[in-house]
Design a protein around this motif. Structure first.
Motif, PDB file in Angstrom:
ATOM      1  N   GLN A   1       0.937  -1.480  -0.101  1.00 22.69           N
ATOM      2  CA  GLN A   1      -0.040   0.109  -0.180  1.00 22.69           C
ATOM      3  C   GLN A   1       0.893   1.224  -0.078  1.00 22.69           C
ATOM      4  OE1 GLN A   1      -3.034   0.078   3.122  1.00 22.69           O
ATOM      5  NE2 GLN A   1      -2.660  -2.286   3.110  1.00 22.69           N
ATOM      6  N   THR A   2       1.976   1.074   0.651  1.00 20.66           N
ATOM      7  CA  THR A   2       2.839   2.486   0.542  1.00 20.66           C
ATOM      8  C   THR A   2       4.013   2.357  -0.450  1.00 20.66           C
ATOM      9  OG1 THR A   2       4.144   1.442   2.526  1.00 20.66           O
ATOM     10  CG2 THR A   2       2.012   2.840   2.878  1.00 20.66           C
ATOM     11  N   GLN A   3       4.015   1.473  -1.218  1.00 24.07           N
ATOM     12  CA  GLN A   3       5.334   1.255  -2.118  1.00 24.07           C
ATOM     13  C   GLN A   3       5.448   2.727  -3.141  1.00 24.07           C
ATOM     14  OE1 GLN A   3       7.782  -1.011  -2.394  1.00 24.07           O
ATOM     15  NE2 GLN A   3       6.728  -1.690  -0.321  1.00 24.07           N
ATOM     16  N   ASN A   4       6.436   2.759  -3.609  1.00 25.97           N
ATOM     17  CA  ASN A   4       6.855   3.877  -4.563  1.00 25.97           C
ATOM     18  C   ASN A   4       6.748   3.549  -6.031  1.00 25.97           C
ATOM     19  OD1 ASN A   4       8.980   2.372  -4.806  1.00 25.97           O
ATOM     20  ND2 ASN A   4      10.502   3.955  -4.599  1.00 25.97           N
ATOM     21  N   LYS A   5       5.978   2.416  -6.283  1.00 23.95           N
ATOM     22  CA  LYS A   5       5.701   2.063  -7.732  1.00 23.95           C
ATOM     23  C   LYS A   5       4.229   1.919  -7.732  1.00 23.95           C
ATOM     24  CE  LYS A   5       8.352  -0.099 -10.279  1.00 23.95           C
ATOM     25  NZ  LYS A   5       9.186  -0.928 -11.098  1.00 23.95           N
ATOM     26  N   LEU A   6       3.323   2.678  -8.585  1.00 23.40           N
ATOM     27  CA  LEU A   6       2.114   2.320  -8.599  1.00 23.40           C
ATOM     28  C   LEU A   6       1.522   1.090  -8.758  1.00 23.40           C
ATOM     29  CD1 LEU A   6      -0.833   3.717  -8.983  1.00 23.40           C
ATOM     30  CD2 LEU A   6      -0.358   4.054 -11.201  1.00 23.40           C
ATOM     31  N   SER A   7       2.338   0.309  -9.683  1.00 23.53           N
ATOM     32  CA  SER A   7       2.044  -1.277 -10.150  1.00 23.53           C
ATOM     33  C   SER A   7       2.029  -2.065  -8.668  1.00 23.53           C
ATOM     34  CB  SER A   7       2.805  -1.711 -10.943  1.00 23.53           C
ATOM     35  OG  SER A   7       4.418  -1.673 -10.688  1.00 23.53           O
TER      36      SER A   7
ATOM     37  N   SER B   1      -0.169  10.650  -5.738  1.00 20.05           N
ATOM     38  CA  SER B   1       1.032  11.300  -5.607  1.00 20.05           C
ATOM     39  C   SER B   1       1.841  10.632  -6.815  1.00 20.05           C
ATOM     40  CB  SER B   1       1.755  10.757  -4.443  1.00 20.05           C
ATOM     41  OG  SER B   1       2.018   9.341  -4.401  1.00 20.05           O
ATOM     42  N   PHE B   2       1.078   9.570  -7.482  1.00 21.36           N
ATOM     43  CA  PHE B   2       1.606   9.191  -8.845  1.00 21.36           C
ATOM     44  C   PHE B   2       1.261   9.941 -10.170  1.00 21.36           C
ATOM     45  CE2 PHE B   2       2.121   5.841  -5.839  1.00 21.36           C
ATOM     46  CZ  PHE B   2       3.312   5.112  -6.224  1.00 21.36           C
ATOM     47  N   GLN B   3       0.305  11.032  -9.755  1.00 19.39           N
ATOM     48  CA  GLN B   3      -0.301  11.605 -10.913  1.00 19.39           C
ATOM     49  C   GLN B   3       0.722  12.783 -11.315  1.00 19.39           C
ATOM     50  OE1 GLN B   3      -4.112  13.738 -10.010  1.00 19.39           O
ATOM     51  NE2 GLN B   3      -4.651  13.291 -12.216  1.00 19.39           N
ATOM     52  N   LEU B   4       0.888  12.891 -12.786  1.00 15.41           N
ATOM     53  CA  LEU B   4       1.619  14.079 -13.279  1.00 15.41           C
ATOM     54  C   LEU B   4       0.817  15.310 -13.701  1.00 15.41           C
ATOM     55  CD1 LEU B   4       3.617  11.721 -15.696  1.00 15.41           C
ATOM     56  CD2 LEU B   4       4.582  12.515 -13.404  1.00 15.41           C
ATOM     57  N   LYS B   5       1.540  16.359 -14.085  1.00 16.61           N
ATOM     58  CA  LYS B   5       1.150  17.560 -14.337  1.00 16.61           C
ATOM     59  C   LYS B   5       0.002  17.384 -15.505  1.00 16.61           C
ATOM     60  CE  LYS B   5       4.524  20.579 -12.709  1.00 16.61           C
ATOM     61  NZ  LYS B   5       5.824  21.133 -12.607  1.00 16.61           N
TER      62      LYS B   5
ATOM     63  N   GLN C   1       6.527   5.386 -11.505  1.00 20.72           N
ATOM     64  CA  GLN C   1       7.319   5.896 -10.080  1.00 20.72           C
ATOM     65  C   GLN C   1       7.277   7.278  -9.823  1.00 20.72           C
ATOM     66  OE1 GLN C   1      11.357   4.691 -11.090  1.00 20.72           O
ATOM     67  NE2 GLN C   1      10.920   2.513 -11.098  1.00 20.72           N
ATOM     68  N   VAL C   2       7.047   7.842  -8.588  1.00 15.15           N
ATOM     69  CA  VAL C   2       6.979   9.177  -8.324  1.00 15.15           C
ATOM     70  C   VAL C   2       8.234   9.683  -8.045  1.00 15.15           C
ATOM     71  CG1 VAL C   2       6.416  10.550  -6.493  1.00 15.15           C
ATOM     72  CG2 VAL C   2       4.659   8.800  -6.900  1.00 15.15           C
ATOM     73  N   LYS C   3       8.261  10.989  -8.705  1.00 13.69           N
ATOM     74  CA  LYS C   3       9.577  11.738  -8.687  1.00 13.69           C
ATOM     75  C   LYS C   3      10.897  10.833  -9.107  1.00 13.69           C
ATOM     76  CE  LYS C   3       7.876  14.501  -4.988  1.00 13.69           C
ATOM     77  NZ  LYS C   3       7.863  14.531  -3.686  1.00 13.69           N
ATOM     78  N   SER C   4      10.818  10.285 -10.298  1.00 14.17           N
ATOM     79  CA  SER C   4      11.948   9.744 -10.582  1.00 14.17           C
ATOM     80  C   SER C   4      12.082  10.372 -12.164  1.00 14.17           C
ATOM     81  CB  SER C   4      11.350   8.184 -11.257  1.00 14.17           C
ATOM     82  OG  SER C   4      12.129   7.594 -12.050  1.00 14.17           O
ATOM     83  N   SER C   5      13.447  10.324 -12.625  1.00 14.31           N
ATOM     84  CA  SER C   5      13.931  10.776 -13.817  1.00 14.31           C
ATOM     85  C   SER C   5      13.159  10.142 -15.075  1.00 14.31           C
ATOM     86  CB  SER C   5      15.416  10.785 -13.995  1.00 14.31           C
ATOM     87  OG  SER C   5      15.710   9.495 -13.961  1.00 14.31           O
ATOM     88  N   LYS C   6      12.661   8.659 -14.823  1.00 15.08           N
ATOM     89  CA  LYS C   6      11.913   8.033 -15.835  1.00 15.08           C
ATOM     90  C   LYS C   6      10.608   8.290 -15.823  1.00 15.08           C
ATOM     91  CE  LYS C   6      15.178   4.471 -14.953  1.00 15.08           C
ATOM     92  NZ  LYS C   6      15.449   2.862 -14.714  1.00 15.08           N
ATOM     93  N   SER C   7       9.756   9.214 -15.025  1.00 16.16           N
ATOM     94  CA  SER C   7       8.516   9.498 -14.813  1.00 16.16           C
ATOM     95  C   SER C   7       8.029  10.008 -16.212  1.00 16.16           C
ATOM     96  CB  SER C   7       8.308  10.496 -13.704  1.00 16.16           C
ATOM     97  OG  SER C   7       8.572   9.761 -12.500  1.00 16.16           O
TER      98      SER C   7
END
Length: 165
Positions: free
Chosen positions: A6-12, A48-52, A59-65
């Protein structure tokens, strides 16, 4: 694993955790106790995984986002599952009617509106998402699941008028 997911940093991972919780709790109340879930924080975490551009990334706040129709569909589906979890406490049900949740659901509705418009035309009367039958099915199922779940909550139906627009 389901609690950690539930608290992971990957949406999947968040999606599969919520899907597992949903399936277990729908199958048998004793298989997963949903009373300890913080519904508002779960929704915030997914947001938090939603982009602009209003779509979602893995992935949140990743250069690969970068946004993805698949990840956006996962996010909407996860939200739908949270909204329709069985055996919620009165406090959890009440939190679903809060202004904070309404604001979060509006952000998810913005994602649904953006997602439904992110298609490729096929001929004059057909559309496709990511030029894939699988993606098209996943997108349409997730949008339908989300809208059905959210509109079933008292006091939220009026929030979905903008989807019809």
């Amino acid at each position: 694993k389901l609690n950690d997911g539930q608290t992971q940093n990957k949406l999947s991972k968040v999606f599969y955790s919520i899907s597992g919780i949903y399936t277990l709790s729908k199958t048998n109340k004793e298989l997963y106790d949903t009373s300890s879930l913080d519904i508002v924080n779960l929704l915030k975490h997914i947001k938090s995984f939603q982009l602009k551009n209003k779509l979602f990334t893995d992935q949140v706040k990743s250069s690969k986002s970068k946004s993805s129709v698949h990840k956006s569909s996962m996010a909407l589906s996860a939200v739908a599952k949270i909204l329709t979890l069985p055996y919620l406490t009165d406090e959890q049900r009440e939190s679903l009617k809060s202004d904070e949740v309404k604001e979060l659901l509006n952000a998810f509705m913005d994602a649904a509106n953006t997602l439904v418009k992110d298609y490729n035309k096929i001929g004059s009367d057909m559309v496709s998402y990511s030029s894939s039958l699988t993606a098209t099915s996943v997108v349409l199922e997730a949008i339908n699941e989300f809208i059905s779940a959210a509109s079933s909550i008292d006091g939220l139906a009026e929030s979905f008028i903008k989807f019809n627009d």
